[in-house]
Design a protein around this motif. Structure first.
Motif, PDB file in Angstrom:
ATOM      1  N   GLU A  11       0.848  -1.188   0.000  1.00  0.00           N
ATOM      2  CA  GLU A  11       0.000   0.000   0.000  1.00  0.00           C
ATOM      3  C   GLU A  11       0.888   1.243   0.000  1.00  0.00           C
ATOM      4  O   GLU A  11       1.826   1.358   0.810  1.00  0.00           O
ATOM      5  CB  GLU A  11      -0.915   0.003   1.230  1.00  0.00           C
ATOM      6  N   VAL A  12       0.590   2.166  -0.903  1.00  0.00           N
ATOM      7  CA  VAL A  12       1.437   3.345  -1.109  1.00  0.00           C
ATOM      8  C   VAL A  12       0.584   4.601  -1.148  1.00  0.00           C
ATOM      9  O   VAL A  12      -0.527   4.595  -1.693  1.00  0.00           O
ATOM     10  CB  VAL A  12       2.244   3.213  -2.430  1.00  0.00           C
ATOM     11  N   ILE A  63       2.349  -5.231   7.447  1.00  0.00           N
ATOM     12  CA  ILE A  63       1.716  -4.222   8.305  1.00  0.00           C
ATOM     13  C   ILE A  63       0.753  -3.391   7.477  1.00  0.00           C
ATOM     14  O   ILE A  63       0.950  -3.190   6.276  1.00  0.00           O
ATOM     15  CB  ILE A  63       2.784  -3.310   8.957  1.00  0.00           C
ATOM     16  N   GLY A  64      -0.279  -2.876   8.136  1.00  0.00           N
ATOM     17  CA  GLY A  64      -1.219  -1.988   7.459  1.00  0.00           C
ATOM     18  C   GLY A  64      -1.989  -2.706   6.371  1.00  0.00           C
ATOM     19  O   GLY A  64      -2.454  -3.836   6.561  1.00  0.00           O
ATOM     20  N   LEU A  65      -2.091  -2.079   5.214  1.00  0.00           N
ATOM     21  CA  LEU A  65      -2.842  -2.642   4.103  1.00  0.00           C
ATOM     22  C   LEU A  65      -1.947  -3.383   3.115  1.00  0.00           C
ATOM     23  O   LEU A  65      -2.418  -3.842   2.084  1.00  0.00           O
ATOM     24  CB  LEU A  65      -3.615  -1.525   3.374  1.00  0.00           C
ATOM     25  N   SER A  66      -0.667  -3.493   3.447  1.00  0.00           N
ATOM     26  CA  SER A  66       0.250  -4.250   2.592  1.00  0.00           C
ATOM     27  C   SER A  66       0.113  -5.740   2.855  1.00  0.00           C
ATOM     28  O   SER A  66      -0.511  -6.173   3.826  1.00  0.00           O
ATOM     29  CB  SER A  66       1.699  -3.801   2.829  1.00  0.00           C
ATOM     30  N   GLN A  67       0.708  -6.525   1.976  1.00  0.00           N
ATOM     31  CA  GLN A  67       0.598  -7.990   2.049  1.00  0.00           C
ATOM     32  C   GLN A  67       1.142  -8.523   3.366  1.00  0.00           C
ATOM     33  O   GLN A  67       2.195  -8.094   3.845  1.00  0.00           O
ATOM     34  CB  GLN A  67       1.369  -8.599   0.883  1.00  0.00           C
ATOM     35  N   ASP A  68       0.402  -9.457   3.970  1.00  0.00           N
ATOM     36  CA  ASP A  68       0.892 -10.081   5.197  1.00  0.00           C
ATOM     37  C   ASP A  68       1.680 -11.343   4.863  1.00  0.00           C
ATOM     38  O   ASP A  68       1.647 -11.854   3.745  1.00  0.00           O
ATOM     39  CB  ASP A  68      -0.254 -10.389   6.163  1.00  0.00           C
ATOM     40  N   PHE A  69       2.397 -11.806   5.869  1.00  0.00           N
ATOM     41  CA  PHE A  69       3.234 -13.002   5.712  1.00  0.00           C
ATOM     42  C   PHE A  69       2.881 -14.035   6.782  1.00  0.00           C
ATOM     43  O   PHE A  69       3.754 -14.728   7.307  1.00  0.00           O
ATOM     44  CB  PHE A  69       4.716 -12.607   5.773  1.00  0.00           C
ATOM     45  N   ASP A  70       1.595 -14.139   7.059  1.00  0.00           N
ATOM     46  CA  ASP A  70       1.132 -15.071   8.080  1.00  0.00           C
ATOM     47  C   ASP A  70       1.492 -16.518   7.753  1.00  0.00           C
ATOM     48  O   ASP A  70       1.635 -17.351   8.663  1.00  0.00           O
ATOM     49  CB  ASP A  70      -0.380 -14.944   8.260  1.00  0.00           C
ATOM     50  N   HIS A  71       1.650 -16.816   6.463  1.00  0.00           N
ATOM     51  CA  HIS A  71       1.986 -18.186   6.078  1.00  0.00           C
ATOM     52  C   HIS A  71       3.384 -18.591   6.558  1.00  0.00           C
ATOM     53  O   HIS A  71       3.719 -19.784   6.569  1.00  0.00           O
ATOM     54  CB  HIS A  71       1.904 -18.338   4.552  1.00  0.00           C
ATOM     55  N   LEU A  72       4.201 -17.613   6.973  1.00  0.00           N
ATOM     56  CA  LEU A  72       5.542 -17.914   7.459  1.00  0.00           C
ATOM     57  C   LEU A  72       5.560 -18.231   8.947  1.00  0.00           C
ATOM     58  O   LEU A  72       6.623 -18.541   9.502  1.00  0.00           O
ATOM     59  CB  LEU A  72       6.482 -16.744   7.165  1.00  0.00           C
TER      60      LEU A  72
END
Length: 301
Positions: A11-12, A63-72
């Protein structure tokens, strides 16, 4: 707006998105641990735009609206911290180098060849990594309330460290808000305090936009795992400004002194009464040296 940079969705916010600032020098703002692009004070962003700079902000990965890395997965912060103190390799889901490449990828997507790079706290560490990875693309570097990551530097004040590592038993939204407000009170600037309602409203708005503590945890391990940056900073030749609060209880002032010492020609500005936040009074003390620093680097370029 959401862009794909370095292979992930980020998100930018771009003050020049409408094309009105075509040709303006860009300032890339990198926020700290667990903080969203909205944490940059509007008055700070407006001041940069008024000075003739195109301002680009992003939510760091996870964080925020950027891609999460929950799969890690969720790393064991305590174990990784112990390994760092013992000099053992820390296993992080991703690195600050990866996050620096995210930032450079955003510049690529926006068609920005060179930019002034400004980071606070963890964002300052990422900014240092950007300057190391792509020096020809960095017009100037500004590291605010940040650190080189050297192992012999002092850590957070004891009560701040306890608050940072403690997870409240109550997992409700209101409890999370109150816990965050208490933490920000601990690390805030003693000479420039925010009133309770302003701080609470800001925390509530941030959490309504996004609340992702697992991402903060992974970012924290990325910081812990970045063990070689301190020695590498000797390679930085980018015009550098280091701003640090003399009363910072989270990242002590010695960390700013050390960062400036390691970068040739860096200017250090210590702000008395500044902690680890950016309330209105602190913004003025940052903009004071920052705007001439940006102008000087722009003229030199």
């Amino acid at each position: 707006m959401r862009v794909v940079a370095n292979g992930i969705a980020l998100e930018v916010e771009d003050s020049g998105a409408d094309g009105s600032q075509s040709g303006w020098p860009a300032v890339l703002l990198l926020m700290g641990l667990g903080m969203q692009l909205t944490a940059w004070p509007p008055a700070f962003v407006r001041a940069l735009v008024s000075a003739g700079f195109r301002v680009v902000r992003l939510d760091n990965r996870d964080i925020g609206l950027s891609q999460d890395f929950d799969h890690l997965g969720r790393p064991n912060l305590m174990w990784q911290s112990v390994k760092r103190r013992l000099g053992l390799r820390v296993h992080a889901p991703y690195s600050l180098r990866d996050m620096a490449q995210d930032a450079l990828g955003v510049l690529d997507v926006l068609g920005i060849g060179r930019a002034h790079v400004v980071g606070v706290s963890m964002g300052g560490m990422i900014a240092q990594r950007v300057a190391l990875a792509a020096p020809v693309r960095v017009l100037s570097l500004t590291s605010i309330m940040s650190s080189s990551g050297a192992l012999d530097l002092p850590g957070p004040r004891a009560d701040v460290l306890r608050a940072l590592l403690t997870r409240p038993a109550d997992r409700s939204e209101e409890a999370a808000i109150e816990n965050t407000v208490r933490f920000f009170r601990l690390i805030g600037s003693p000479a420039f305090p925010l009133d309770d309602q302003t701080l609470r409203d800001a925390v509530r708005a941030s959490m309504k936009r996004s609340f992702h503590p697992a991402g903060t945890l992974r970012q924290m391990v990325a910081v812990i795992a970045d063990l070689t940056r301190a020695e590498e900073l000797a390679r930085v030749r980018t015009p550098t400004l280091v701003v640090h609060g003399r009363d910072d209880p989270l990242v002590p002032y010695a960390c700013g002194v050390d960062t400036a010492r390691r970068i040739a020609g860096a200017r250090l500005v210590g702000v008395t009464g500044m902690g680890h936040d950016m309330p209105p009074g602190v913004i003025e003390h940052i903009l004071g040296p920052l705007l001439p620093h940006l102008e000087s680097a722009r003229s030199a370029a």
